[in-house]
Design an enzyme around this catalytic site. Sequence first.
Site, PDB file in Angstrom:
ATOM      1  CG  HIS A 238      -1.919   1.089   1.254  1.00  0.00           C
ATOM      2  ND1 HIS A 238      -1.604   2.393   1.593  1.00  0.00           N
ATOM      3  CD2 HIS A 238      -3.238   1.072   0.961  1.00  0.00           C
ATOM      4  CE1 HIS A 238      -2.701   3.127   1.510  1.00  0.00           C
ATOM      5  NE2 HIS A 238      -3.702   2.363   1.130  1.00  0.00           N
TER       6      HIS A 238
ATOM      7  CG  ASP B 219      -8.480   3.868  -1.164  1.00  0.00           C
ATOM      8  OD1 ASP B 219      -8.003   3.468  -0.099  1.00  0.00           O
ATOM      9  OD2 ASP B 219      -7.864   4.620  -1.945  1.00  0.00           O
TER      10      ASP B 219
END
Length: 350
Positions: A187, A313
Amino acid sequence: MTHALTTGGDRGYLRIATEEAFATREQIDAYLRMVRDGSADQGMTSLWGFYAQSPSERATEIIERLLDLGDRRLADMDATGIDVAILSLTSPGVQPLTDVAEATAMVARANTYLAERCAAHPTRFVGMTSIAPQDPAWSVAEIHRGAALGLRGVMVNSHTQGHYLDEPQFDPIFRALADTGQPLYIHPQTLPDAMIGGLIEAGLDGAIFGFGVETGMHLLRLITTGIFDRYPDLQIAVGHGGEAIPYWLYRMDYMHKAGVRSGRYAKLKPLKKDFFGCLRENVLATTSGLPFPPAIKLMIEVMGEDRVMYAMDYPYEYVADEVRAHDLLDIPDTTKKKLMQTNAERVFKL
């Protein structure tokens, strides 16, 4: 609004969101301390100086949502038709912390808490183990502990104080991934000071641009140093449309091969599998933050329909019409079910 969003598979598939963040109060307080005492780098000061302190509606809502692994999150999932959330500790995890004992203790508590919340909601929550790469040996043990707790993957928030996972001290982490058969999710986090340049003053250091540049580079460092030659079954996922790599793939592959032939760079060596093979066999990309049909179709065409997974997200993007954009994609129904459900089930062994 084109259609109602409900859970339960009424469109022929479940919606499994694969890059959904949570935080602990302890973690946020540590970021705030670092911002205030000046130990945070420029990028972290820019990002968490805002989210941890701003009274703005965006900042306060995101903090509230990050801290909730109960009723509010479930209600938000229900409201947007999300059946299952794959949860991970929000970026940058504990990777900026210079006190290794503090970092490992904090992330261990976060992993235990996440496992408890997943056990409390086993049909809705799935978790990934977060680690402290500052201590690779400890991280190996935590990967095994997380797997024993029922967590289904490993989250790394890109660089660790400017160090990247292609460096040899981190190889035991990949051995642990191989031993447990778990995927690694890389990430983004804020760029290290050595890389951030003029991005902050331009307002480009975060998710708008800087995140993707830095995380894409991290994945390329791993590919070009032969991570998939050493670990041919390893699976690495990245978000946000594959951090632009599918779009650039032809040029990257061509120039890598040209660089190898020329001997220009000592670190560039021939690979058993070229960039196309890596993306089609070892790399996964999610649609987090990029509910844009042309980009999603490009990912599927370049990487293959088994390599792309849906993500929301949350809570950084929480927009019902972004879910609908996925539902309305002009792709075959079998491909859409893979995108929204079955690829995630395979990757995370659900």
